[in-house]
Design a protein around this motif. Structure first.
Motif, PDB file in Angstrom:
ATOM      1  N   LYS A  72       0.658  -0.918  -0.055  1.00 49.86           N
ATOM      2  CA  LYS A  72      -0.085   0.203  -0.158  1.00 49.86           C
ATOM      3  C   LYS A  72       0.796   1.083   0.129  1.00 49.86           C
ATOM      4  N   ASP A  73       2.083   0.968   0.337  1.00 50.37           N
ATOM      5  CA  ASP A  73       2.847   2.218   0.514  1.00 50.37           C
ATOM      6  C   ASP A  73       3.671   2.024  -0.886  1.00 50.37           C
ATOM      7  N   LEU A  74       3.639   1.526  -1.700  1.00 47.05           N
ATOM      8  CA  LEU A  74       3.971   1.484  -3.305  1.00 47.05           C
ATOM      9  C   LEU A  74       3.261   2.297  -4.314  1.00 47.05           C
ATOM     10  N   PRO A  75       3.953   2.798  -5.706  1.00 39.98           N
ATOM     11  CA  PRO A  75       3.168   3.176  -6.502  1.00 39.98           C
ATOM     12  C   PRO A  75       2.702   2.447  -7.175  1.00 39.98           C
ATOM     13  N   LEU A  76       1.284   2.866  -7.681  1.00 39.76           N
ATOM     14  CA  LEU A  76       0.205   1.871  -8.775  1.00 39.76           C
ATOM     15  C   LEU A  76       0.010   0.746  -7.835  1.00 39.76           C
ATOM     16  N   TYR A  77      -0.165   0.647  -6.601  1.00 40.19           N
ATOM     17  CA  TYR A  77      -0.504  -0.731  -5.668  1.00 40.19           C
ATOM     18  C   TYR A  77      -2.035  -1.083  -6.085  1.00 40.19           C
ATOM     19  N   ASP A  78      -2.853  -0.164  -6.448  1.00 41.31           N
ATOM     20  CA  ASP A  78      -4.464  -0.587  -6.967  1.00 41.31           C
ATOM     21  C   ASP A  78      -3.877  -1.734  -9.075  1.00 41.31           C
ATOM     22  N   LYS A  79      -2.812  -1.800  -9.198  1.00 38.11           N
ATOM     23  CA  LYS A  79      -2.801  -2.310 -11.103  1.00 38.11           C
ATOM     24  C   LYS A  79      -1.669  -3.191 -10.479  1.00 38.11           C
ATOM     25  N   ALA A  80      -0.821  -3.057  -9.106  1.00 38.53           N
ATOM     26  CA  ALA A  80       0.044  -4.368  -9.437  1.00 38.53           C
ATOM     27  C   ALA A  80      -0.569  -5.736  -8.849  1.00 38.53           C
ATOM     28  N   ASN A  81       0.201  -6.593  -9.030  1.00 34.94           N
ATOM     29  CA  ASN A  81       0.098  -8.112  -8.643  1.00 34.94           C
ATOM     30  C   ASN A  81       1.602  -8.417  -7.755  1.00 34.94           C
ATOM     31  N   TYR A  82       1.488  -8.924  -6.486  1.00 35.64           N
ATOM     32  CA  TYR A  82       2.252  -8.827  -5.561  1.00 35.64           C
ATOM     33  C   TYR A  82       2.184 -10.450  -6.079  1.00 35.64           C
ATOM     34  N   ILE A  83       3.817 -10.520  -5.522  1.00 31.20           N
ATOM     35  CA  ILE A  83       4.222 -12.487  -5.430  1.00 31.20           C
ATOM     36  C   ILE A  83       6.212 -12.104  -4.875  1.00 31.20           C
TER      37      ILE A  83
END
Length: 553
Positions: free
Chosen positions: A90-101
């Motif tokens: 949530k503290d990173l840019p483009l949080y709503d567009k990213a897929n975290y692995i």
């Protein structure tokens, strides 16, 4: 012979130059639906067939990728982020567009956790269902070791039309900026590919085999074919072209401001003793903080074609452009109409310009001439306010130029250089408001095109050498090599310089224009058990931005 072309939102400007002297210049209207047509028209307006045969290089500056970002006309991107521990998504840019692995490297480039194959398989299926074929892949310490980014890229290869890996775009560690940079690179990749295809057709039609470059945000050039992979580098190409065009006119003995008044926007840049200021961490565009190396410019929505209107009895100007001035058949009153009515600009149809001011005068209860003066004053006031705000911001922190950090330095402009189509008509008033000498350089109406034409090719490398691990990494090339535990900082610089020169030549730079400088270097001791067991060295090398040499000298 050099051909410089600036593809702007309103006009496409072109200059034919011989040893940095303009032989011919031209302005044609930009056809946004057919850039190829605009570039061909701009070329034919200044270059005869015999000139084209003698061309040595062609350079374009363009607002294409900039406008795509500003107007949010971006292609869908599958953004894959390996953030590891220590930072919340949530503290990173483009949080709503990213897929975290899962998966991350340590700060020394050693694998701490491998990517999860099950997660990757699930993500791949998601992309297939959403018909996503373009990917941006970012790992936290991938500039120290790119293996994870490469593994994810390979895993998605069979469904990918294209993918961008963050370590190839920036050697800087700054993780949030690399996320934004890699996402934007992929989001404008299709647009840049289309432009590159059109420019290949353009070169075929010209029938010449010479280097074709696009100007980057740092005021350097990149070959069009290379720009297919790094389109994010061409964002803010237009403002950079202004700075390179103004550079020959800036005094090396005092601070200056350049003000480029276009049809839609005004771009402002600052110079410390004749040297352009730099965005040290990277340019920011539409709240996207990137790691793209760029010259420091600020823009404001004020230009010759800015829409002027009255709302609640108040005169307003910009930021939108709804078309040409009414003096040229446009739909609404503009700044240009005011200049025509006052007789400052002898262009267009004065009767139509007067009609424009009469519309506003009726709402304000003033004469058309009074309103025209108010419009010009308002445009100049907005520009001066932006300049003052920019100076206050710059002087509140360390000043970086394209060559060095100026610790404790304040920028105190002693001259304003005004360029662009409306420049001759507005320069005097801007100078009066700033109480500062003002100058309009020669050929200021096509200064972007001449700036693009004469800019050097620039490249940079970020190198990390770890003598304890005996590994040297070059981030942008995604390579690692073994080194001796006796490797020194001088060895890093020597090896890096050799590779940077090779990379510059591959990008189209001429030997006489390659000036390598160490932009940053740091050395840290690697300590274990109270003993120094090695050194960690970090070096950033660059080809110094500037203008190509004049071969007549």
């Amino acid at each position: 012979m050099i051909l410089g072309i600036d593809v702007g939102g309103t006009h496409t400007d072109s200059v034919l130059m011989n040893n940095r002297k303009i032989i011919r210049k031209s302005k044609v209207l930009t056809d946004k639906e057919n850039i190829l047509k605009s570039v061909l028209m701009a070329t034919e307006a200044v270059a005869k067939p015999e000139d084209i045969k003698n061309l040595q290089r062609i350079v374009l500056s363009t607002t294409l990728t900039t406008n795509a970002v500003v107007q949010n006309q971006l292609d869908p991107v599958g953004l894959v982020v390996m953030n590891g521990p220590g930072v919340s998504p949530k503290d990173l840019p483009l949080y709503d567009k990213a897929n975290y692995i899962a998966g991350y490297m340590s700060h020394r480039g050693i694998e701490a956790e491998a990517p999860d194959r099950a997660e990757l398989a699930e993500l791949k299926e998601k992309f297939k269902k959403e018909n996503i074929t373009r990917f941006a892949i970012v790992g936290k310490f991938s500039t120290r070791n790119p293996v994870h980014e490469q593994e994810v890229d390979a895993y998605l290869d069979d469904i990918a039309e294209h993918a961008s890996q963050s370590h190839q775009l920036s050697g800087a560690l700054n993780f949030p900026r690399r996320i934004a940079t890699t996402y934007l690179n992929e989001a404008v990749w299709g647009l840049q590919r289309k432009l590159a295809d059109q420019l290949k057709t353009y070169m075929d039609k010209l029938g010449v085999k010479v280097p074709l470059y696009i100007l980057k945000a740092d005021g350097g050039t990149i070959e069009v074919e290379a720009s297919r992979e790094m389109p994010v580098q061409t964002i803010l190409s237009g403002p950079a072209a202004t700075i390179m065009g103004v550079l020959p006119y800036v005094s090396p003995e005092k601070d200056s401001i350049s003000v480029d008044i276009g049809g839609t926007t005004t771009d402002i840049a600052l110079f410390a003793d004749g040297v352009p200021l730099l965005e040290p961490q990277g340019i920011t565009i539409e709240d996207h903080k990137t790691s793209v190396r760029g010259l420091l410019t600020h823009s404001i929505g004020v230009g010759g074609d800015s829409h002027v209107r009255v709302e609640d009895g108040v005169l307003l100007l910009g930021p939108e452009r709804l078309g040409a001035a009414m003096a040229f058949g446009g739909p609404v009153p503009t700044t240009t109409d005011a200049l025509v009515v006052l007789g400052i600009a002898d262009i267009g149809d004065k009767d139509k310009a007067m009609d424009a001011m009469k519309q506003l005068a009726a709402e304000l209860g003033k004469t058309p001439e009074d309103v025209a003066r108010q419009v010009v004053d308002l445009a100049c006031t907005l520009i001066v306010e932006k300049i003052n705000a920019m100076l206050a911001e710059i002087n509140s922190k360390p000043v970086y130029t394209i060559h060095e950090l100026l610790e404790g330095r304040r920028i105190e402009p002693k001259e304003v250089l005004v360029v662009g189509g409306p420049a001759p008509y507005m320069a005097k008033r801007i100078g009066e408001m700033m109480d500062c000498p003002v100058r309009v350089p020669n050929d200021s109406d096509v200064i972007n095109a001449s700036g693009a034409a004469t800019a050097r090719t620039t490249v940079e490398l970020n190198i990390v050498a770890d003598t304890e691990a005996q590994v040297l990494s070059i981030a942008e090339e995604g390579v690692q090599q073994k080194i001796s535990n006796r490797f020194t900082l001088d060895d890093v610089i020597e090896l890096g310089t050799e590779k940077l020169v090779r990379k510059a030549k591959e990008a189209g730079a001429r030997d006489e224009d390659i000036v390598v400088e160490v932009a940053d270097s740091q050395v840290f001791n690697v300590v274990r058990g109270y003993s120094t067991i090695g050194k960690n060295m970090r070096v950033r090398l660059q080809v110094k931005p500037g203008l190509i040499k004049d071969e007549s000298n």
